[in-house]
Design a protein around this motif. Structure first.
Motif, PDB file in Angstrom:
ATOM      1  N   VAL A   1       0.838  -1.193   0.000  1.00 55.87           N
ATOM      2  CA  VAL A   1       0.000   0.000   0.000  1.00 55.87           C
ATOM      3  C   VAL A   1       0.877   1.249   0.000  1.00 55.87           C
ATOM      4  CG1 VAL A   1      -0.212  -0.112   2.517  1.00 55.87           C
ATOM      5  CG2 VAL A   1      -1.856   1.234   1.196  1.00 55.87           C
ATOM      6  N   ARG A   2       0.501   2.194  -0.836  1.00 57.00           N
ATOM      7  CA  ARG A   2       1.171   3.497  -0.876  1.00 57.00           C
ATOM      8  C   ARG A   2       0.349   4.464  -0.034  1.00 57.00           C
ATOM      9  NH1 ARG A   2       0.870   8.321  -3.982  1.00 57.00           N
ATOM     10  NH2 ARG A   2       2.911   9.202  -4.542  1.00 57.00           N
ATOM     11  N   VAL A   3       0.982   5.055   0.969  1.00 50.91           N
ATOM     12  CA  VAL A   3       0.299   5.955   1.891  1.00 50.91           C
ATOM     13  C   VAL A   3       0.791   7.383   1.639  1.00 50.91           C
ATOM     14  CG1 VAL A   3      -0.218   6.461   4.293  1.00 50.91           C
ATOM     15  CG2 VAL A   3       0.232   4.101   3.586  1.00 50.91           C
ATOM     16  N   GLN A   4      -0.138   8.264   1.353  1.00 55.65           N
ATOM     17  CA  GLN A   4       0.187   9.662   1.103  1.00 55.65           C
ATOM     18  C   GLN A   4      -0.468  10.521   2.171  1.00 55.65           C
ATOM     19  OE1 GLN A   4      -0.757  10.981  -2.861  1.00 55.65           O
ATOM     20  NE2 GLN A   4      -0.353  13.133  -2.413  1.00 55.65           N
ATOM     21  N   CYS A   5       0.337  11.382   2.810  1.00 52.09           N
ATOM     22  CA  CYS A   5      -0.170  12.217   3.895  1.00 52.09           C
ATOM     23  C   CYS A   5       0.279  13.660   3.695  1.00 52.09           C
ATOM     24  CB  CYS A   5       0.359  11.704   5.236  1.00 52.09           C
ATOM     25  SG  CYS A   5      -0.015  12.782   6.645  1.00 52.09           S
ATOM     26  N   ARG A   6      -0.659  14.588   3.886  1.00 54.61           N
ATOM     27  CA  ARG A   6      -0.336  16.011   3.930  1.00 54.61           C
ATOM     28  C   ARG A   6      -0.489  16.473   5.375  1.00 54.61           C
ATOM     29  NH1 ARG A   6      -3.592  19.596  -0.062  1.00 54.61           N
ATOM     30  NH2 ARG A   6      -2.046  21.101   0.647  1.00 54.61           N
ATOM     31  N   GLU A   7       0.641  16.674   6.054  1.00 51.23           N
ATOM     32  CA  GLU A   7       0.583  17.096   7.453  1.00 51.23           C
ATOM     33  C   GLU A   7       0.148  18.544   7.577  1.00 51.23           C
ATOM     34  OE1 GLU A   7       4.175  16.345   9.515  1.00 51.23           O
ATOM     35  OE2 GLU A   7       4.047  14.163   9.313  1.00 51.23           O
ATOM     36  N   SER A   8       0.582  19.375   6.614  1.00 55.57           N
ATOM     37  CA  SER A   8       0.229  20.791   6.604  1.00 55.57           C
ATOM     38  C   SER A   8       0.271  21.261   5.158  1.00 55.57           C
ATOM     39  CB  SER A   8       1.204  21.601   7.473  1.00 55.57           C
ATOM     40  OG  SER A   8       2.518  21.529   6.940  1.00 55.57           O
ATOM     41  N   LEU A   9       0.050  22.535   4.935  1.00 55.92           N
ATOM     42  CA  LEU A   9       0.040  23.054   3.562  1.00 55.92           C
ATOM     43  C   LEU A   9       1.387  22.903   2.871  1.00 55.92           C
ATOM     44  CD1 LEU A   9      -2.099  26.300   4.028  1.00 55.92           C
ATOM     45  CD2 LEU A   9      -2.755  24.227   2.774  1.00 55.92           C
ATOM     46  N   ASP A  10       2.486  22.900   3.649  1.00 52.58           N
ATOM     47  CA  ASP A  10       3.816  22.834   3.055  1.00 52.58           C
ATOM     48  C   ASP A  10       4.604  21.596   3.474  1.00 52.58           C
ATOM     49  OD1 ASP A  10       4.122  23.549   5.656  1.00 52.58           O
ATOM     50  OD2 ASP A  10       5.302  25.357   5.294  1.00 52.58           O
TER      51      ASP A  10
END
Length: 252
Positions: A25-34
């Protein structure tokens, strides 16, 4: 009539049965805008409505992750002809692990599948937390709503907290997780105050709400994960980070 009810209940039970499939599984996370990261992992188990897996980076309940995996078609709720199943997933629970004994994994998480696209509010603030609502969407998956118990804005404005903070100076090493999982930045600091669930620390680090850090204290031989809830400059000109511990509490 009774037979039809039993048959439906059996089907519902099978739909929620957990299958031990070690799918990549490929996990993509955006913790914040940058701040964004991608990690490859493997499922521990899966149902049509959620999964369990381990990560080498921290996250917290209420966060949205994008999972991409070769889900068996009978377990899918949409995109049955696509090679890869791309499904937005809500973190429901987090268990902190010992990376020394778990091949580098920091957390084990359970996620609920919630659909093909994130809410519009996610694009505005990826650090926003959500919770399951009492309805399902057109795909048969649960809908989500912004977390009602999120007191970040209230804490920022009025300094109110769920628990009393104690003005105890505790020396800490703060390590910031980089997108590749390493600790790109770190600093030694002390707490301004602390409770079982969070702390305020003096800092020179430029971090955004939603980013994660690792806190280590040599005196108490303790290490734990935390998420940045707020960063502000006080009247004395010194910057503070307001942190909430993830998956554990500080033993006062």
């Amino acid at each position: 009539m009774a037979r039809e009810t039993q048959k439906g209940e059996g089907k519902s039970q099978r739909q929620r049965e957990r299958f031990e499939l070690a799918l990549p599984v490929r996990v993509q996370c955006r913790e914040s805008l940058d701040c964004e990261w991608v990690e490859m992992s493997r499922l521990l188990d899966v149902t049509p409505f959620g999964a369990r897996l381990r990560l080498k980076r921290p996250t917290e309940p209420g966060r949205l992750l994008l999972l991409t995996l070769p889900m068996p078609r009978p377990l899918r709720c949409f995109d049955h002809v696509e090679d890869q199943y791309r499904v937005w997933s809500l973190v429901r629970n987090v268990k902190v692990l010992d990376p020394a004994t778990q091949k580098g994994s920091l957390v084990e998480i359970g996620v609920a599948f919630v659909g093909k696209r994130p809410p519009k509010s996610f694009d505005e603030d990826p650090s926003r937390r959500y919770e399951i609502a009492r309805s399902i969407n057109e795909l048969g998956l649960p809908t989500i709503t912004e977390e009602s118990s999120d007191l970040i804005s209230e804490i920022s404005a009025t300094d109110k907290r769920k628990e009393t903070r104690h003005s105890i100076p505790i020396e800490l090493l703060v390590e910031v997780f980089a997108p590749d999982g390493s600790h790109a930045q770190s600093e030694h600091t002390v707490t301004e105050n602390i409770s079982r669930q969070g702390a305020a620390v003096f800092t020179t680090l430029d971090l955004s709400p939603g980013q994660f850090v690792r806190l280590t204290n040599q005196q108490y031989q303790s290490a734990l994960l935390a998420v940045v809830r707020n960063r502000h400059v006080a009247a004395d000109g010194i910057v503070r980070l307001h942190l909430e511990f993830v998956g554990c509490e500080w033993d006062l």
